[in-house]
Write an enzyme that holds these catalytic residues in place. Structure first.
Site, PDB file in Angstrom:
ATOM      1  N   GLY A   9       0.841  -1.200   0.000  1.00  0.00           N
ATOM      2  CA  GLY A   9       0.000   0.000   0.000  1.00  0.00           C
ATOM      3  C   GLY A   9       0.873   1.245   0.000  1.00  0.00           C
ATOM      4  O   GLY A   9       2.057   1.184   0.346  1.00  0.00           O
ATOM      5  N   TYR A  17       3.653  -3.482   2.714  1.00  0.00           N
ATOM      6  CA  TYR A  17       2.786  -2.857   3.730  1.00  0.00           C
ATOM      7  C   TYR A  17       2.011  -3.930   4.492  1.00  0.00           C
ATOM      8  O   TYR A  17       1.836  -3.858   5.714  1.00  0.00           O
ATOM      9  CB  TYR A  17       1.799  -1.881   3.055  1.00  0.00           C
ATOM     10  CG  TYR A  17       0.956  -1.117   4.046  1.00  0.00           C
ATOM     11  CD1 TYR A  17       1.312   0.175   4.430  1.00  0.00           C
ATOM     12  CD2 TYR A  17      -0.178  -1.687   4.643  1.00  0.00           C
ATOM     13  CE1 TYR A  17       0.562   0.861   5.358  1.00  0.00           C
ATOM     14  CE2 TYR A  17      -0.929  -1.005   5.572  1.00  0.00           C
ATOM     15  CZ  TYR A  17      -0.561   0.270   5.928  1.00  0.00           C
ATOM     16  OH  TYR A  17      -1.301   0.959   6.857  1.00  0.00           O
ATOM     17  N   HIS A  41       8.243  -7.888  -3.243  1.00  0.00           N
ATOM     18  CA  HIS A  41       6.986  -8.132  -3.977  1.00  0.00           C
ATOM     19  C   HIS A  41       7.109  -9.393  -4.853  1.00  0.00           C
ATOM     20  O   HIS A  41       7.741  -9.330  -5.914  1.00  0.00           O
ATOM     21  CB  HIS A  41       6.652  -6.926  -4.860  1.00  0.00           C
ATOM     22  CG  HIS A  41       6.195  -5.742  -4.081  1.00  0.00           C
ATOM     23  ND1 HIS A  41       4.860  -5.473  -3.859  1.00  0.00           N
ATOM     24  CD2 HIS A  41       6.890  -4.769  -3.437  1.00  0.00           C
ATOM     25  CE1 HIS A  41       4.752  -4.373  -3.125  1.00  0.00           C
ATOM     26  NE2 HIS A  41       5.976  -3.927  -2.849  1.00  0.00           N
ATOM     27  N   GLU A  74       4.808 -10.654  -6.616  1.00  0.00           N
ATOM     28  CA  GLU A  74       3.880 -10.595  -7.759  1.00  0.00           C
ATOM     29  C   GLU A  74       4.493  -9.930  -8.993  1.00  0.00           C
ATOM     30  O   GLU A  74       3.964 -10.071 -10.086  1.00  0.00           O
ATOM     31  CB  GLU A  74       2.584  -9.870  -7.341  1.00  0.00           C
ATOM     32  CG  GLU A  74       2.686  -8.374  -7.057  1.00  0.00           C
ATOM     33  CD  GLU A  74       3.156  -8.043  -5.627  1.00  0.00           C
ATOM     34  OE1 GLU A  74       3.793  -8.901  -5.004  1.00  0.00           O
ATOM     35  OE2 GLU A  74       2.909  -6.913  -5.171  1.00  0.00           O
ATOM     36  N   SER A  98     -21.995  -6.105 -29.084  1.00  0.00           N
ATOM     37  CA  SER A  98     -21.288  -4.997 -29.726  1.00  0.00           C
ATOM     38  C   SER A  98     -20.217  -5.520 -30.670  1.00  0.00           C
ATOM     39  O   SER A  98     -19.694  -4.784 -31.493  1.00  0.00           O
ATOM     40  CB  SER A  98     -20.643  -4.123 -28.650  1.00  0.00           C
ATOM     41  OG  SER A  98     -19.561  -4.825 -28.055  1.00  0.00           O
ATOM     42  N   GLY A  99     -19.857  -6.800 -30.489  1.00  0.00           N
ATOM     43  CA  GLY A  99     -18.776  -7.350 -31.319  1.00  0.00           C
ATOM     44  C   GLY A  99     -17.434  -7.277 -30.609  1.00  0.00           C
ATOM     45  O   GLY A  99     -16.433  -7.775 -31.111  1.00  0.00           O
ATOM     46  N   GLY A 100     -17.384  -6.645 -29.446  1.00  0.00           N
ATOM     47  CA  GLY A 100     -16.155  -6.605 -28.660  1.00  0.00           C
ATOM     48  C   GLY A 100     -15.937  -7.952 -27.973  1.00  0.00           C
ATOM     49  O   GLY A 100     -16.800  -8.837 -28.011  1.00  0.00           O
ATOM     50  N   ASP A 150     -15.767  -8.877 -24.733  1.00  0.00           N
ATOM     51  CA  ASP A 150     -16.603  -9.263 -23.593  1.00  0.00           C
ATOM     52  C   ASP A 150     -17.997  -9.710 -24.029  1.00  0.00           C
ATOM     53  O   ASP A 150     -18.497 -10.740 -23.578  1.00  0.00           O
ATOM     54  CB  ASP A 150     -16.724  -8.102 -22.594  1.00  0.00           C
ATOM     55  CG  ASP A 150     -15.362  -7.629 -22.096  1.00  0.00           C
ATOM     56  OD1 ASP A 150     -14.403  -8.396 -22.253  1.00  0.00           O
ATOM     57  OD2 ASP A 150     -15.270  -6.507 -21.585  1.00  0.00           O
ATOM     58  N   SER A 151     -18.615  -8.925 -24.923  1.00  0.00           N
ATOM     59  CA  SER A 151     -19.983  -9.309 -25.305  1.00  0.00           C
ATOM     60  C   SER A 151     -19.951 -10.547 -26.201  1.00  0.00           C
ATOM     61  O   SER A 151     -20.883 -11.361 -26.182  1.00  0.00           O
ATOM     62  CB  SER A 151     -20.744  -8.155 -25.956  1.00  0.00           C
ATOM     63  OG  SER A 151     -20.247  -7.857 -27.227  1.00  0.00           O
ATOM     64  N   SER A 152     -18.874 -10.752 -26.956  1.00  0.00           N
ATOM     65  CA  SER A 152     -18.804 -11.944 -27.815  1.00  0.00           C
ATOM     66  C   SER A 152     -18.629 -13.203 -26.974  1.00  0.00           C
ATOM     67  O   SER A 152     -19.255 -14.229 -27.240  1.00  0.00           O
ATOM     68  CB  SER A 152     -17.655 -11.828 -28.812  1.00  0.00           C
ATOM     69  OG  SER A 152     -17.830 -10.698 -29.617  1.00  0.00           O
ATOM     70  N   LYS A 168      -9.863  -9.318 -17.702  1.00  0.00           N
ATOM     71  CA  LYS A 168      -9.823  -9.234 -19.177  1.00  0.00           C
ATOM     72  C   LYS A 168      -9.001 -10.373 -19.787  1.00  0.00           C
ATOM     73  O   LYS A 168      -9.416 -10.992 -20.765  1.00  0.00           O
ATOM     74  CB  LYS A 168      -9.217  -7.883 -19.569  1.00  0.00           C
ATOM     75  CG  LYS A 168      -9.408  -7.512 -21.014  1.00  0.00           C
ATOM     76  CD  LYS A 168     -10.762  -6.889 -21.211  1.00  0.00           C
ATOM     77  CE  LYS A 168     -11.044  -6.511 -22.616  1.00  0.00           C
ATOM     78  NZ  LYS A 168     -12.402  -5.954 -22.743  1.00  0.00           N
TER      79      LYS A 168
END
Ligand code: XMP
Length: 527
Positions: free
Chosen positions: A60, A88, A182, A184, A236-238, A240-242, A383
């Protein structure tokens, strides 16, 4: 193959505001275990409800020794699961369990090596560097001003640097670990192996969070939830919606009706391109609706960005409602909301008051006049996970690697009032920019590119004629998660070529500028 419960094993990441919190979550999921991020001031009840197999406390930005600095909920240390505190997160764990943190004289920032004094399960079976004295070393990445000064009871240090005697600490009985570095970030070369040891060997999680399993699980859940009703989905064809469409298609077949709405705020040739991709690659029920006039009429005279978003959102809903009425037996509206949409709004709550930035129209529920219930199958996915699922489902590259395009479309790229002539002009400039980036092999290296219409006039001279026309800004960014983004350092000759083409080919533009703002503070879209 039986369908496994992909949520059976789960890790909780408690966020103290580090820029790397989402990276921790992505690493855990890449390892194959479900995890969720919750803010540090979350109610303890939610932690019990989530019932994690292990907890990670993030880094943090604040100093852990400041008065009133954030602390982990106390139940974290009494719930009986392994805990890993990072930076942190380690310091607050030490303070909360009775140790001491001080402000160190030397700030450590960047790559460093830690010397291992005892191999514990967390760092077992990983590749060490051995120096000429026979010391076991690990390359790690640190970024801290404060550091642990004295340990709580039953803890001991198992790694150190010259400046930091407590680089890795452990309470072996309770399985509490504190890392001043870290794991990650990729600079910590064995970071993923350390996280893997923690999650699979210490928290004893099985790796069930894999694309194939996720798909099976989601399909089963969708079937149970939807029943015999119909679902409409704004396609929409993007990406996520596909992906949402394909999952629903596999789950409920012809009960899914996709609706593609041309709202007049799309890019040049977008409708043709999307319909072409959909027809060639998917076997979906699709209804195509032209609604340019409806949207532009509703938007006439509106200048405020949030007002524009609301009007665009509610016009979409109006059309969905009309279609649902025609179709009969429709109960559900599907949306391609993903995890980052939700995380962004949850994290903004940790700041005490709601820190409002933009109302992404698919977050925060539907307007009251909506008569349909929501189904959001990919709401828990990041994503890159959505893309992995898309690959597994066999989606074409045009969809998998398409840059995102916001729901309100050009509506938030025309500053102030929206007019058809501005949309037409912006479509042309946008197409030139994208075409040149593709020609120069740059489009696929960038995350999002577009042009913005600035409603100000500027003077130019074309031939012997004075022009007093509009200004266009180019925007190109690189980002992993769209929550932060860097402006792209495009080659000057490419910028020159784009500017030259726009001014010469698009009537009505007198000047082209390049946006060199990163997010934060500047958001990716201008409105
Ligand atoms: P910002 O501008 O918030 O954008 O940095 C981050 C990402 O979100 C997209 N965006 C939206 N998408 N409705 C959407 O569906 C919206 O209202 C909206 N606003 C921004 C933006 O294009 C970028 O990918």
């Amino acid at each position: 193959m039986t369908i496994k419960n992909i949520y059976e094993y789960r890790i909780l990441v408690i966020d103290f505001g580090s820029q790397y919190t989402k990276l921790i979550a992505r690493r855990i999921r890449e390892i194959g275990v479900y995890c969720k991020i919750l803010p540090w001031n979350i109610n303890e009840k939610k932690i019990y409800q989530f019932s994690p197999n292990g907890i990670i406390l993030s880094g943090g930005p604040q100093s852990s020794i400041e008065i009133n600095s954030p602390r982990a909920p106390n139940c974290v240390f009494s719930i009986g699961v392994p805990v890993m505190g990072i930076c942190y997160g380690m310091q607050t764990m030490v303070i909360q369990l009775g140790g001491q943190v001080i402000s160190s004289e030397k700030r450590e920032f960047g790559n460093t090596k830690i010397k291992i004094t005892k191999v514990i399960p967390l760092i077992d079976n990983i590749n060490y560097n051995i120096d000429s004295y026979g010391n076991m070393l690990l390359d790690v990445w640190m970024s801290h001003g404060d550091q642990v000064h004295s340990l709580p009871e039953h803890f001991r240090a198992v790694a150190s640097t010259n400046n930091c005697p407590f680089a890795l600490i452990v309470n072996e009985k309770k399985h509490f670990y504190g890392l001043q570095f870290h794991p990650e970030v990729t600079h910590t070369k064995q970071g993923v192996d350390i996280l893997k040891n923690f999650i699979t060997n210490i928290c004893l999680c099985k790796t069930l969070w894999m694309p194939k399993q996720i798909i099976k699980h989601l399909i089963k859940k969708l079937r149970n939830k939807i029943g015999n009703y119909k679902v409409i989905l704004g396609l929409s064809g993007g990406l996520d919606s596909s992906v949402t469409a394909m999952l629903l298609h596999l789950a409920i077949g012809s009960q899914l009706i996709c609706i593609f709405i041309d709202n007049g705020l799309l890019r040049l040739q977008e409708t043709e391109e999307i319909m072409n991709i959909v027809k060639t690659n998917y076997n979906l029920n699709i209804v195509y609706i032209t609604a340019e006039r409806k949207f532009l009429n509703a938007l006439a005279g509106i200048k405020d960005p949030e007002e524009k978003r609301k009007v665009i959102g509610s016009t979409f809903i109006e059309i969905f409602n009309e279609e649902a009425k025609k179709l009969k037996n429709v109960k559900w509206l599907a949306q391609g909301t993903i995890c980052s949409d939700v995380v962004e709004s949850e994290i903004s709550l940790t700041k005490g008051k709601f820190n409002f930035i933009k109302s992404h129209h698919n977050v925060g529920g539907l307007p009251k006049k909506m008569h349909l219930s929501l189904v959001e199958p990919i709401k828990n996915l990041f994503k890159d996970e959505v893309r992995q699922i898309g690959i597994e489902l066999g989606l074409p590259n045009e969809t998998l690697f398409r840059h995102p395009f916001p729901g309100p479309g050009l509506g938030i790229r025309i500053l102030g009032e929206i007019k058809k002539e501005y949309c037409d002009l912006l479509r042309k400039t946008d197409a030139i920019f994208i075409e040149e980036l593709q020609k120069h092999n740059l489009y696929n290296k960038l995350s999002q590119v577009f042009t913005v219409f600035l409603p100000i006039r500027s003077v130019s001279v074309m031939g012997d004629n004075r022009k007093y026309d509009w200004v266009i800004s180019l925007r190109a960014v690189k980002t992993v998660d769209f929550m932060t983004a860097d402006w792209a350092h495009l080659p000057h000759e490419v910028l020159a070529c784009v500017s030259n083409r726009i001014i010469n080919e698009v009537n009505g533009v007198s000047r082209v500028v390049y946006d060199i703002s990163s997010k934060p503070p500047s958001t990716i879209e201008w409105e």
